[in-house]
Scaffold this motif. Sequence first.
Motif, PDB file in Angstrom:
ATOM      1  N   THR A 376      46.036  42.373  51.440  1.00 37.79           N
ATOM      2  CA  THR A 376      45.756  41.049  50.745  1.00 37.79           C
ATOM      3  C   THR A 376      45.230  41.376  49.466  1.00 37.79           C
ATOM      4  N   THR A 377      45.737  40.973  48.395  1.00 39.52           N
ATOM      5  CA  THR A 377      45.133  41.420  47.049  1.00 39.52           C
ATOM      6  C   THR A 377      44.400  40.045  46.519  1.00 39.52           C
ATOM      7  N   VAL A 378      43.509  40.542  45.663  1.00 39.54           N
ATOM      8  CA  VAL A 378      42.465  39.460  44.908  1.00 39.54           C
ATOM      9  C   VAL A 378      42.500  40.053  43.426  1.00 39.54           C
ATOM     10  N   ASP A 379      42.426  39.160  42.579  1.00 40.93           N
ATOM     11  CA  ASP A 379      42.189  39.203  41.232  1.00 40.93           C
ATOM     12  C   ASP A 379      41.934  37.932  40.612  1.00 40.93           C
ATOM     13  N   VAL A 380      41.253  38.103  39.506  1.00 41.15           N
ATOM     14  CA  VAL A 380      40.917  36.844  38.481  1.00 41.15           C
ATOM     15  C   VAL A 380      42.014  36.362  37.848  1.00 41.15           C
ATOM     16  N   VAL A 381      43.147  37.360  37.686  1.00 42.12           N
ATOM     17  CA  VAL A 381      44.376  36.876  37.118  1.00 42.12           C
ATOM     18  C   VAL A 381      45.292  36.596  37.819  1.00 42.12           C
ATOM     19  N   ASP A 382      46.068  35.376  37.721  1.00 40.54           N
ATOM     20  CA  ASP A 382      47.299  35.226  38.699  1.00 40.54           C
ATOM     21  C   ASP A 382      48.490  36.012  38.231  1.00 40.54           C
ATOM     22  N   SER A 383      49.108  36.667  39.272  1.00 44.83           N
ATOM     23  CA  SER A 383      50.394  37.548  38.886  1.00 44.83           C
ATOM     24  C   SER A 383      51.010  37.443  40.064  1.00 44.83           C
ATOM     25  N   PRO A 384      52.293  38.018  40.211  1.00 44.51           N
ATOM     26  CA  PRO A 384      53.223  37.944  41.327  1.00 44.51           C
ATOM     27  C   PRO A 384      52.687  38.731  42.282  1.00 44.51           C
ATOM     28  N   ASP A 385      51.834  39.626  41.968  1.00 43.14           N
ATOM     29  CA  ASP A 385      51.051  40.733  43.166  1.00 43.14           C
ATOM     30  C   ASP A 385      49.979  40.048  43.799  1.00 43.14           C
ATOM     31  N   VAL A 386      49.335  39.122  43.103  1.00 42.58           N
ATOM     32  CA  VAL A 386      47.860  38.598  43.426  1.00 42.58           C
ATOM     33  C   VAL A 386      48.457  37.742  44.571  1.00 42.58           C
ATOM     34  N   ASP A 387      47.530  37.524  45.775  1.00 45.80           N
ATOM     35  CA  ASP A 387      47.515  36.661  46.802  1.00 45.80           C
ATOM     36  C   ASP A 387      46.528  35.763  46.663  1.00 45.80           C
ATOM     37  N   VAL A 388      45.395  36.244  46.346  1.00 46.65           N
ATOM     38  CA  VAL A 388      44.302  35.166  46.174  1.00 46.65           C
ATOM     39  C   VAL A 388      43.719  35.419  44.662  1.00 46.65           C
ATOM     40  N   VAL A 389      43.572  34.264  43.980  1.00 47.62           N
ATOM     41  CA  VAL A 389      42.924  34.253  42.640  1.00 47.62           C
ATOM     42  C   VAL A 389      41.696  33.825  42.587  1.00 47.62           C
ATOM     43  N   GLY A 390      40.913  34.766  42.351  1.00 51.18           N
ATOM     44  CA  GLY A 390      39.241  34.331  42.295  1.00 51.18           C
ATOM     45  C   GLY A 390      38.630  35.679  41.855  1.00 51.18           C
ATOM     46  N   ASP A 391      37.171  35.311  41.841  1.00 50.21           N
ATOM     47  CA  ASP A 391      36.329  36.466  41.396  1.00 50.21           C
ATOM     48  C   ASP A 391      35.737  37.184  42.621  1.00 50.21           C
ATOM     49  N   VAL A 392      35.869  38.285  42.742  1.00 49.81           N
ATOM     50  CA  VAL A 392      35.789  39.138  44.160  1.00 49.81           C
ATOM     51  C   VAL A 392      34.311  39.195  44.394  1.00 49.81           C
ATOM     52  N   SER A 393      33.406  38.864  43.421  1.00 46.16           N
ATOM     53  CA  SER A 393      31.839  39.074  43.475  1.00 46.16           C
ATOM     54  C   SER A 393      31.725  37.540  44.082  1.00 46.16           C
ATOM     55  N   SER A 394      32.497  36.569  44.717  1.00 43.18           N
ATOM     56  CA  SER A 394      32.155  35.408  45.212  1.00 43.18           C
ATOM     57  C   SER A 394      32.257  35.598  46.700  1.00 43.18           C
ATOM     58  N   ARG A 395      31.344  34.966  47.398  1.00 45.72           N
ATOM     59  CA  ARG A 395      31.470  34.881  49.092  1.00 45.72           C
ATOM     60  C   ARG A 395      32.856  34.281  49.389  1.00 45.72           C
ATOM     61  N   GLU A 396      32.922  33.170  48.642  1.00 48.25           N
ATOM     62  CA  GLU A 396      34.166  32.259  49.147  1.00 48.25           C
ATOM     63  C   GLU A 396      35.449  32.817  48.822  1.00 48.25           C
ATOM     64  N   THR A 397      35.580  33.642  47.637  1.00 50.59           N
ATOM     65  CA  THR A 397      36.697  34.345  47.332  1.00 50.59           C
ATOM     66  C   THR A 397      37.105  35.584  48.545  1.00 50.59           C
ATOM     67  N   LEU A 398      36.024  36.146  48.785  1.00 48.56           N
ATOM     68  CA  LEU A 398      36.162  37.200  49.839  1.00 48.56           C
ATOM     69  C   LEU A 398      36.644  36.596  51.346  1.00 48.56           C
ATOM     70  N   ARG A 399      35.842  35.353  51.584  1.00 49.09           N
ATOM     71  CA  ARG A 399      36.213  35.054  52.829  1.00 49.09           C
ATOM     72  C   ARG A 399      37.946  34.374  52.772  1.00 49.09           C
TER      73      ARG A 399
END
Length: 561
Positions: A376-399
């Motif tokens: 699972t990939t996470v990044d603040v910028v949406d792209s084809p390789d990104v599964d979750v768009v969000g701030d990785v320093s957020s508990r909600e994003t990590l969940r």
Amino acid sequence: MSRIPWSSRTDDLSRRSRLIIYYVAGLAALVLLYTVLYNTGMRALEGRPQSIFRSFQTVTETMTTTGYGADSPWESPWMNLFMVFMQLSGIGVGFFTLRVIVIPLFTGAEVDLDSRLSRKSDHVVICEYDRDSAVLLEELEHLEIDYVLISSDEEEAIDLSDEGYSAIHGSPQETSAFERASIGNARAVITDAGEANVDTVLTVRSLRPDVEIITLTDDSSLRDVLLATGADSVLSPRAVLGERLARKAMSLYTSELHDTVGIAEGLEVTEISVSHGSPLEGVSIRNSRIRERTGANVAGAWIDGELQLPPDPDAVIGANTVLLVSGDHDALEELGETARPVRRRRREEGVVVAGLGEVGHAALSVVEEEADVPTTTVDVVDSPDVDVVGDVSSRETLREAGVEDAGVILVCVPDDSTALLTTVLARSLNPDIEILVRMSDAKATTKALRAGADYVLSVPRISARMVARELRGEEVLGAGSQIRIDRVSADPFAGKTLAESGISARTGCRVIAIEHEGELTTSLDPERTIAAGDRLVIVGSDESVQRFLTTFDVSPKPLEE
């Protein structure tokens, strides 16, 4: 005893240092000349003979304008003319001293950095290195490779020069900067000028078609372009860092051992991370019986972010402890298995890649190629390789990314503060997860380990090690290791036992092997006497190995020699 010619000693000084030496010598000669002339004039023209020391006092008072001579007035016209000339020359000397020595020394105003350079030959010219210049320059100094750093940031150049590094201000896209850096005598050029890399390479090639050019870039897609332009080798430190983090993570799912360094036949050295749930977790080094159980020797350990060489036998091995071990390959593999959790990471637990920049993409490629593990990939910028768009320093994003059920998280974000916060949050959400972190600041490595990371690599250290390997062919536990291995002369300790050498106490390094008459011994008795001509294999942090080389005035030798 042979004497070093004066000309050879002055050649090793910077132009500014030579200028100061010549100035002081010239001033002393001038004062001496004035003293002799004045003493002669007082006796022959004034009829007042006096001691040479009295004449010296009068000359000094006159030239420094603290007085115009206690012997005044003078009757002879020639003595009066001489005194006027001496007074004017004293004022000139004073202005020269202020302009050339005093003002640059205390204010740094209009500092001529070029004048601080010693004469260069067979050196490396470094252009626009922005990955913590001090880390690379210290690496080069450790390897005794001379260098000149060209920086377009004048303030940075002055700061580095003030700290004792060979740095000048200039644009690496202008031939004049390279000429000032003695490009004609250089062995190699290292360029890290970002978008200006191509321009820099072309500028270098116009001056030196034969010089080796090493280019660093954060865009791996430019590799072919840079090679076609004229670069001899192209290094992508961030991509290498991402690959190493990913391979370290994949070792949790496979039995493969990574990043071992062969010292001799049957002797390798590597770092092994102790995972959560490992049989070693919570056990003291003394009670772990690692040598008896696996045959591997524990040379050191990173415990709570601090390197212990040798480790305290009563120190407790934690879940993020990294053991520095030596032994044959089978012994290291067996210890690697022991350091893993009793419950091996199941492939369905998966990997979370936090941050999809150059580091994250490189890590993702390795994960997808080497293991059938859900990612699972996470990044603040949406792209084809990104599964979750969000701030990785957020508990909600990590969940949302599934950190609570994942086996590994690779923290690849460029901001160190964000990486540290992500590490703490991931550990709070999943105490058993393996956390591998990228740091942009080499000094932040210890912070990440204390925050709960299991393994940390820094961009500056990776970059410096890659450059060192290109220049010298040196391999030090892989580019990303925090440990250095060197083979050094044992002559400073000839006739002493290992215990008497004081190596560990004085430098923080540890001897892991001794080479005597071509034979390497790893089972070391503290009472063994070191012979002249022996060579020691030492391990330590970058700082402790540098301390060893400086303290005992020895030079490192490549491990393959």
